[in-house]
Design an enzyme around this catalytic site. Sequence first.
Site, mmCIF file in Angstrom:
data_model
loop_
_atom_site.group_PDB
_atom_site.id
_atom_site.type_symbol
_atom_site.label_atom_id
_atom_site.label_comp_id
_atom_site.label_asym_id
_atom_site.label_seq_id
_atom_site.Cartn_x
_atom_site.Cartn_y
_atom_site.Cartn_z
ATOM 1 N N ASP A 147 0.841 -1.190 0.000
ATOM 2 C CA ASP A 147 0.000 0.000 0.000
ATOM 3 C C ASP A 147 0.881 1.247 0.000
ATOM 4 O O ASP A 147 2.015 1.227 0.486
ATOM 5 C CB ASP A 147 -0.900 0.027 1.232
ATOM 6 C CG ASP A 147 -1.923 -1.079 1.238
ATOM 7 O OD1 ASP A 147 -2.253 -1.575 0.146
ATOM 8 O OD2 ASP A 147 -2.394 -1.454 2.336
ATOM 9 N N LYS A 148 0.339 2.324 -0.520
ATOM 10 C CA LYS A 148 1.085 3.580 -0.590
ATOM 11 C C LYS A 148 1.731 3.931 0.746
ATOM 12 O O LYS A 148 2.913 4.294 0.801
ATOM 13 C CB LYS A 148 0.148 4.710 -1.026
ATOM 14 C CG LYS A 148 0.782 6.093 -0.977
ATOM 15 C CD LYS A 148 -0.239 7.181 -1.283
ATOM 16 C CE LYS A 148 0.387 8.565 -1.100
ATOM 17 N NZ LYS A 148 -0.599 9.654 -1.337
#
Length: 332
Positions: A147-148
């Site tokens: 995830d970012k």
Amino acid sequence: MTSSDQMPEQLRYIATAQDEGARLDKVLAVAWPDQSRSRIKALIEDGHLRVNGDVARKMSTKVKQDDVFELVIPPAEPAEPIAENIKLDVLYEDDDLLVINKPAGMVVHPAAGNESGTLVNALLAHCGDSLSGIGGVKRPGIVHRLDKDTSGAMVVAKNDTAHRALSTLFSEDKENIDRAYLAVVWGVPRPLAGDIEGNIGRSPRNRKKMTVLRTGGKYALTHYKTLQFRDDSLASLVECRLATGRTHQIRVHMTHIGHSLVCDPVYGRNKNSQKCNLETQELLNAFNKQALHARTLGFIHPRTGEYISTTAPLPDDLNALIESLNLSQGIV
């Protein structure tokens, strides 16, 4: 196949009684959760939506029961990512692959709104032409993703042979992959170690979130072990090992057993932060992401057959948070 050879995607939805009177854009955002509202809006404005056979261009149109919506999504033109000189924290590298320590805040591959500054942009500059065409134009060399706002170890393939082998390994042979994450969670899991099983899919209440479902979804299994916890049971440092790789798996599974990740903006509840001292509260206020780090990544090298084991150092802000919560004793 080029973009011009691809067939457009067609979506169809029939309004229900619950949709009656709602705005068209809100109904379609729920009906087609894989399409962002901004994307749907752009397609409608370009005349790609028909309602009961007629082109519709107004997002504010009120929906009636049994309205038939048909949306045609033209094939996306593959954008060539541009190489950018972004420094990478390389944990391991050879002619076939590299393992990097991805910082929190970095998107893995370009997408709408994130065309630059991504890991792919950095990889193209680091690896040069060797990544061309491996894994597709938009995802060259990418085998798996974080995830970012999750930091930590990621492996990237440098050639087709490594990409195919690693992709198979991550999708089909998870027994030969070691993925250990460190997570700071609220409360203390009981028992202190165990397995969390539960199919994960989109939440029927909020399509932007994933959740554990009673029916449907995809099977997910997380092994967890509590490394350290506070005497007042306010928070714990937990190691999570993935047996499957579902979207938001650790965040969803820990929330499911009542121990959401500290500062998780989607699944977390930070009401316990008020019980922390002022120094910790300041760190929590500045820590605008989930407290999760991909600490260890181990796998069989696709060419040599040797076992590659890497450990990604904790980012400074997460390390400071762990120390402030008096949980650092559990880190080895």
